[in-house]
Motif scaffolding. Structure first.
Motif, PDB file in Angstrom:
ATOM      1  N   ALA A  43       7.315   8.376 -12.843  1.00  0.00           N
ATOM      2  CA  ALA A  43       7.003   9.776 -13.098  1.00  0.00           C
ATOM      3  C   ALA A  43       6.029   9.951 -14.257  1.00  0.00           C
ATOM      4  O   ALA A  43       5.383  10.993 -14.377  1.00  0.00           O
ATOM      5  CB  ALA A  43       8.290  10.561 -13.391  1.00  0.00           C
ATOM      6  N   MET A  44       5.909   8.928 -15.109  1.00  0.00           N
ATOM      7  CA  MET A  44       5.049   9.014 -16.285  1.00  0.00           C
ATOM      8  C   MET A  44       3.661   8.419 -16.062  1.00  0.00           C
ATOM      9  O   MET A  44       2.693   8.867 -16.678  1.00  0.00           O
ATOM     10  CB  MET A  44       5.689   8.274 -17.470  1.00  0.00           C
ATOM     11  N   ARG A  45       3.574   7.400 -15.206  1.00  0.00           N
ATOM     12  CA  ARG A  45       2.290   6.718 -15.089  1.00  0.00           C
ATOM     13  C   ARG A  45       2.051   6.240 -13.664  1.00  0.00           C
ATOM     14  O   ARG A  45       2.965   5.843 -12.953  1.00  0.00           O
ATOM     15  CB  ARG A  45       2.205   5.553 -16.077  1.00  0.00           C
ATOM     16  N   GLY A  46       0.774   6.296 -13.259  1.00  0.00           N
ATOM     17  CA  GLY A  46       0.340   5.735 -11.987  1.00  0.00           C
ATOM     18  C   GLY A  46      -0.565   4.552 -12.253  1.00  0.00           C
ATOM     19  O   GLY A  46      -1.377   4.574 -13.187  1.00  0.00           O
ATOM     20  N   VAL A  47      -0.436   3.503 -11.436  1.00  0.00           N
ATOM     21  CA  VAL A  47      -1.145   2.248 -11.680  1.00  0.00           C
ATOM     22  C   VAL A  47      -2.025   1.910 -10.479  1.00  0.00           C
ATOM     23  O   VAL A  47      -1.538   1.843  -9.338  1.00  0.00           O
ATOM     24  CB  VAL A  47      -0.150   1.085 -11.931  1.00  0.00           C
ATOM     25  N   LEU A  48      -3.301   1.700 -10.734  1.00  0.00           N
ATOM     26  CA  LEU A  48      -4.222   1.213  -9.713  1.00  0.00           C
ATOM     27  C   LEU A  48      -4.518  -0.246 -10.005  1.00  0.00           C
ATOM     28  O   LEU A  48      -5.224  -0.569 -10.956  1.00  0.00           O
ATOM     29  CB  LEU A  48      -5.522   2.019  -9.721  1.00  0.00           C
ATOM     30  N   PRO A  49      -3.983  -1.180  -9.196  1.00  0.00           N
ATOM     31  CA  PRO A  49      -4.245  -2.596  -9.445  1.00  0.00           C
ATOM     32  C   PRO A  49      -5.660  -2.977  -9.044  1.00  0.00           C
ATOM     33  O   PRO A  49      -6.361  -2.230  -8.356  1.00  0.00           O
ATOM     34  CB  PRO A  49      -3.209  -3.306  -8.566  1.00  0.00           C
ATOM     35  N   GLN A  50      -6.051  -4.159  -9.454  1.00  0.00           N
ATOM     36  CA  GLN A  50      -7.382  -4.653  -9.115  1.00  0.00           C
ATOM     37  C   GLN A  50      -7.523  -4.866  -7.612  1.00  0.00           C
ATOM     38  O   GLN A  50      -8.579  -4.607  -7.031  1.00  0.00           O
ATOM     39  CB  GLN A  50      -7.629  -5.960  -9.878  1.00  0.00           C
ATOM     40  N   GLN A  51      -6.463  -5.332  -6.974  1.00  0.00           N
ATOM     41  CA  GLN A  51      -6.452  -5.537  -5.537  1.00  0.00           C
ATOM     42  C   GLN A  51      -5.126  -5.066  -4.972  1.00  0.00           C
ATOM     43  O   GLN A  51      -4.080  -5.206  -5.611  1.00  0.00           O
ATOM     44  CB  GLN A  51      -6.667  -7.010  -5.181  1.00  0.00           C
ATOM     45  N   SER A  52      -5.163  -4.506  -3.767  1.00  0.00           N
ATOM     46  CA  SER A  52      -3.951  -4.060  -3.084  1.00  0.00           C
ATOM     47  C   SER A  52      -3.955  -4.646  -1.681  1.00  0.00           C
ATOM     48  O   SER A  52      -4.904  -4.446  -0.918  1.00  0.00           O
ATOM     49  CB  SER A  52      -3.896  -2.529  -3.008  1.00  0.00           C
ATOM     50  N   THR A  53      -2.886  -5.364  -1.337  1.00  0.00           N
ATOM     51  CA  THR A  53      -2.769  -5.976  -0.019  1.00  0.00           C
ATOM     52  C   THR A  53      -1.816  -5.156   0.837  1.00  0.00           C
ATOM     53  O   THR A  53      -0.677  -4.879   0.428  1.00  0.00           O
ATOM     54  CB  THR A  53      -2.246  -7.420  -0.129  1.00  0.00           C
ATOM     55  N   VAL A  54      -2.275  -4.756   2.005  1.00  0.00           N
ATOM     56  CA  VAL A  54      -1.458  -3.991   2.945  1.00  0.00           C
ATOM     57  C   VAL A  54      -1.326  -4.816   4.216  1.00  0.00           C
ATOM     58  O   VAL A  54      -2.312  -5.085   4.902  1.00  0.00           O
ATOM     59  CB  VAL A  54      -2.089  -2.619   3.256  1.00  0.00           C
ATOM     60  N   ALA A  55      -0.094  -5.235   4.534  1.00  0.00           N
ATOM     61  CA  ALA A  55       0.119  -6.151   5.653  1.00  0.00           C
ATOM     62  C   ALA A  55       0.341  -5.439   6.983  1.00  0.00           C
ATOM     63  O   ALA A  55       0.198  -6.050   8.036  1.00  0.00           O
ATOM     64  CB  ALA A  55       1.314  -7.052   5.356  1.00  0.00           C
ATOM     65  N   PHE A  56       0.673  -4.154   6.940  1.00  0.00           N
ATOM     66  CA  PHE A  56       1.010  -3.437   8.161  1.00  0.00           C
ATOM     67  C   PHE A  56      -0.087  -2.435   8.512  1.00  0.00           C
ATOM     68  O   PHE A  56      -0.842  -2.000   7.638  1.00  0.00           O
ATOM     69  CB  PHE A  56       2.355  -2.733   7.994  1.00  0.00           C
ATOM     70  N   PRO A  57      -0.178  -2.032   9.780  1.00  0.00           N
ATOM     71  CA  PRO A  57      -1.266  -1.145  10.225  1.00  0.00           C
ATOM     72  C   PRO A  57      -1.009   0.325   9.871  1.00  0.00           C
ATOM     73  O   PRO A  57      -0.793   1.171  10.740  1.00  0.00           O
ATOM     74  CB  PRO A  57      -1.275  -1.355  11.746  1.00  0.00           C
ATOM     75  N   PHE A  58      -1.074   0.631   8.578  1.00  0.00           N
ATOM     76  CA  PHE A  58      -0.868   1.992   8.113  1.00  0.00           C
ATOM     77  C   PHE A  58      -2.133   2.822   8.296  1.00  0.00           C
ATOM     78  O   PHE A  58      -3.250   2.307   8.247  1.00  0.00           O
ATOM     79  CB  PHE A  58      -0.488   2.007   6.629  1.00  0.00           C
ATOM     80  N   THR A  59      -1.934   4.120   8.465  1.00  0.00           N
ATOM     81  CA  THR A  59      -3.060   5.040   8.387  1.00  0.00           C
ATOM     82  C   THR A  59      -3.337   5.357   6.921  1.00  0.00           C
ATOM     83  O   THR A  59      -2.512   5.094   6.040  1.00  0.00           O
ATOM     84  CB  THR A  59      -2.767   6.347   9.133  1.00  0.00           C
ATOM     85  N   VAL A  60      -4.486   5.939   6.675  1.00  0.00           N
ATOM     86  CA  VAL A  60      -4.845   6.352   5.318  1.00  0.00           C
ATOM     87  C   VAL A  60      -3.805   7.316   4.765  1.00  0.00           C
ATOM     88  O   VAL A  60      -3.367   7.192   3.614  1.00  0.00           O
ATOM     89  CB  VAL A  60      -6.251   6.982   5.313  1.00  0.00           C
ATOM     90  N   LEU A  61      -3.392   8.290   5.576  1.00  0.00           N
ATOM     91  CA  LEU A  61      -2.414   9.277   5.107  1.00  0.00           C
ATOM     92  C   LEU A  61      -1.102   8.605   4.721  1.00  0.00           C
ATOM     93  O   LEU A  61      -0.491   8.970   3.708  1.00  0.00           O
ATOM     94  CB  LEU A  61      -2.165  10.327   6.192  1.00  0.00           C
ATOM     95  N   GLU A  62      -0.669   7.632   5.489  1.00  0.00           N
ATOM     96  CA  GLU A  62       0.587   6.945   5.180  1.00  0.00           C
ATOM     97  C   GLU A  62       0.482   6.199   3.849  1.00  0.00           C
ATOM     98  O   GLU A  62       1.451   6.176   3.071  1.00  0.00           O
ATOM     99  CB  GLU A  62       0.939   5.984   6.311  1.00  0.00           C
ATOM    100  N   ILE A  63      -0.666   5.618   3.570  1.00  0.00           N
ATOM    101  CA  ILE A  63      -0.858   4.942   2.281  1.00  0.00           C
ATOM    102  C   ILE A  63      -0.792   5.952   1.134  1.00  0.00           C
ATOM    103  O   ILE A  63      -0.087   5.745   0.139  1.00  0.00           O
ATOM    104  CB  ILE A  63      -2.208   4.202   2.244  1.00  0.00           C
ATOM    105  N   VAL A  64      -1.505   7.053   1.276  1.00  0.00           N
ATOM    106  CA  VAL A  64      -1.568   8.032   0.184  1.00  0.00           C
ATOM    107  C   VAL A  64      -0.201   8.662  -0.050  1.00  0.00           C
ATOM    108  O   VAL A  64       0.189   8.932  -1.195  1.00  0.00           O
ATOM    109  CB  VAL A  64      -2.634   9.099   0.471  1.00  0.00           C
ATOM    110  N   ARG A  65       0.563   8.872   1.019  1.00  0.00           N
ATOM    111  CA  ARG A  65       1.888   9.483   0.873  1.00  0.00           C
ATOM    112  C   ARG A  65       2.865   8.597   0.113  1.00  0.00           C
ATOM    113  O   ARG A  65       3.882   9.088  -0.383  1.00  0.00           O
ATOM    114  CB  ARG A  65       2.461   9.842   2.243  1.00  0.00           C
ATOM    115  N   LEU A  66       2.568   7.317  -0.024  1.00  0.00           N
ATOM    116  CA  LEU A  66       3.416   6.452  -0.845  1.00  0.00           C
ATOM    117  C   LEU A  66       3.452   6.937  -2.288  1.00  0.00           C
ATOM    118  O   LEU A  66       4.441   6.739  -2.991  1.00  0.00           O
ATOM    119  CB  LEU A  66       2.917   5.005  -0.784  1.00  0.00           C
ATOM    120  N   GLY A  67       2.355   7.555  -2.737  1.00  0.00           N
ATOM    121  CA  GLY A  67       2.334   8.110  -4.089  1.00  0.00           C
ATOM    122  C   GLY A  67       3.294   9.268  -4.250  1.00  0.00           C
ATOM    123  O   GLY A  67       3.889   9.455  -5.318  1.00  0.00           O
TER     124      GLY A  67
END
Length: 262
Positions: free
Chosen positions: A73-97
């Motif tokens: 709730a205090m901080r969001g982190v953008l790593p240098q690289q993000s690996t996504v193994a499953f066939p998510f849509t863009v919206l599904e990725i963003v909704r993780l936030g």
């Protein structure tokens, strides 16, 4: 954000050697330095992603005592690289936030975040089919949904960004760094690992220069980005100029080309 005497070990090797660090809400704080100097490791320690000895506090709270949802709730982190193994849509990725933040009921927020990073209309696209730069901006949109408001109940939120412009074209480099600048202007805190020294000079309020697991220098851009930094930290004798009409340092690499023998 405050860190005191931070040590990080990877196996038997010590990566950070007693690092102390401060970042202030309302500012963009950059971490620069050569490859392997400890920049990403420091950011991971500050975010609570890896174990570190010493003291790290966020908004006055020792991050070691915070529950995962409190830290999220205090901080969001953008790593240098993000690996996504499953066939998510863009919206599904963003909704993780949304799942990690405090705005889970705001169904319109992912679309706003995507428009913010110049990806409006990408919601139903396959994440795996995007370019590397587009994927990086999708991940930034995810982080933004987590900490959309720069302040919550009069407490700053934080963006911790690890090389957020490394895979982007110049226009989107400015898009992303303007987002960071706006977040800071609204009272949030931004800590960003950077390699591009000219972009650092344009956007950062304060800079920490790392070398071999230590903070070599800290201060304003003008304080630390100078000929001595280039020589001592980067190992290159490269003069620093300033942009015309400003005091902003400017690095212009110039190769000494030897003419072929005639």
């Amino acid at each position: 954000m405050k860190a005191e005497n931070i040590h990080v070990h990877m196996g038997r090797k010590e990566i950070l050697h007693g690092v102390s660090f401060r970042a202030t809400p309302g500012e963009v704080t950059a971490i620069i330095g050569p490859n392997g100097s400890g920049k990403s490791t420091l950011l991971k320690a500050l975010s609570g992603e890896i174990q570190a000895s010493g003291s790290i506090t966020l908004n006055g709270h020792d991050i070691a005592t915070l529950k995962p949802w409190e830290l999220a709730a205090m901080r969001g982190v953008l790593p240098q690289q993000s690996t996504v193994a499953f066939p998510f849509t863009v919206l599904e990725i963003v909704r993780l936030g949304l799942a990690s933040g405090l705005a889970a009921a705001n169904d319109s927020l992912p679309a706003h975040a995507l428009a913010h990073v110049d990806l409006a209309g990408f919601e139903n696209r396959s994440y795996q089919n995007l370019s590397g730069g587009e994927q990086q901006r999708v991940q930034l949109a995810r982080v933004l949904t987590q900490v959309w408001e720069a302040r919550e109940q009069d407490q700053p939120r934080w963006l911790l960004l690890d090389e957020p412009v490394a895979s982007l074209d110049i226009a989107h480099q400015f898009t992303v760094l303007n987002i960071a600048r706006d977040f800071a202007n609204q009272g949030g805190g931004v800590v960003v690992v950077m390699h591009d020294l000219n972009l650092t000079a344009m956007f950062a309020d304060s800079v920490h220069v790392m070398s071999e697991g230590h903070i070599w220098a800290s201060g304003t851009v003008s304080d630390v980005l100078n000929n001595n930094t280039m020589k001592q930290v980067y190992g290159i004798d490269l003069p620093i100029s300033t942009l015309p009409g400003t005091e902003i340092p400017f690095v212009l690499p110039q190769a000494m080309v030897q003419a072929p023998n005639s």
